[in-house]
Enzyme design. Structure first.
Site, short mmCIF file in Angstrom:
data_model
loop_
_atom_site.label_atom_id
_atom_site.label_comp_id
_atom_site.label_asym_id
_atom_site.label_seq_id
_atom_site.Cartn_x
_atom_site.Cartn_y
_atom_site.Cartn_z
N TYR A 17 0.81 -1.22 0.00
CA TYR A 17 0.00 0.00 0.00
C TYR A 17 0.84 1.27 0.00
CZ TYR A 17 1.39 -0.52 4.83
OH TYR A 17 2.14 -0.70 5.96
N MET A 21 4.01 -0.38 -4.03
CA MET A 21 3.08 -0.33 -5.16
C MET A 21 3.81 0.07 -6.44
SD MET A 21 -0.62 1.05 -3.82
CE MET A 21 -0.12 2.71 -3.41
N GLU A 85 10.95 -4.08 5.36
CA GLU A 85 9.95 -3.40 6.19
C GLU A 85 10.45 -3.19 7.61
OE1 GLU A 85 7.71 -1.89 4.95
OE2 GLU A 85 7.06 -2.91 3.14
#
Length: 156
Positions: A17, A21, A85
């Site tokens: 998101y 993307m 992440e």
């Protein structure tokens, strides 16, 4: 005929998101762009984070986050995404609606770990990110990917 050679790999799907993307970012990390479908994650909100160029998502009733699902992610690729992440996110299972088929899918997503983070504000905008931050982010991602590929190398 060895059963070992063609064993099925565990494949994952991941709802992205933010910077993921962008196909260019995914390509730098995974050396490929996996198949994708656009999706909506209900009951979440995508925040901007003070001082950061990437977003965070947290549960939020009656809100939704649009993004896309990456399909066919291998265990090794999932490890790369986990490292990318970092510890600020927790990988969890979420239910996403695929907008091209209206199918509901359980998939993985990276959710901001600090639910009371005072640095979260507003709504993060992908189009603005592409124009303002993508070039610098691709440089950072390239450096990250180069370090990822050779973690055991200590040659100078």
């Amino acid at each position: 005929m060895s059963a070992m050679s063609g064993g099925p790999l565990a494949m994952h799907s991941v709802f992205v998101y933010g910077s993921l993307m962008a196909d260019d970012v995914v390509r730098l990390l995974l050396n490929r762009v996996p198949p994708t479908s656009p999706g909506i994650l209900p009951d979440f909100h995508r925040f901007s984070i003070k001082g950061r160029v990437y977003p965070a998502i947290l549960p939020a009733q009656a809100d939704k986050v649009s993004g896309k699902v990456l399909f066919g992610i291998t265990d090794d690729e999932l490890y790369i995404l986990d490292e990318f992440e970092d510890i600020e996110y927790e990988r969890d299972n979420v239910n996403v609606f695929l907008t091209d088929s209206s199918e509901k899918l359980e998939t993985k997503a990276y959710i901001w770990a600090n639910k009371d983070d005072p640095d979260l504000y507003g709504t993060w905008d992908f189009e603005e990110w592409k124009q303002v931050h993508m070039e610098g982010f691709l440089k950072m991602t390239t450096e990250f990917a180069q370090e990822m590929k050779f973690p055991e190398s200590s040659e100078t």
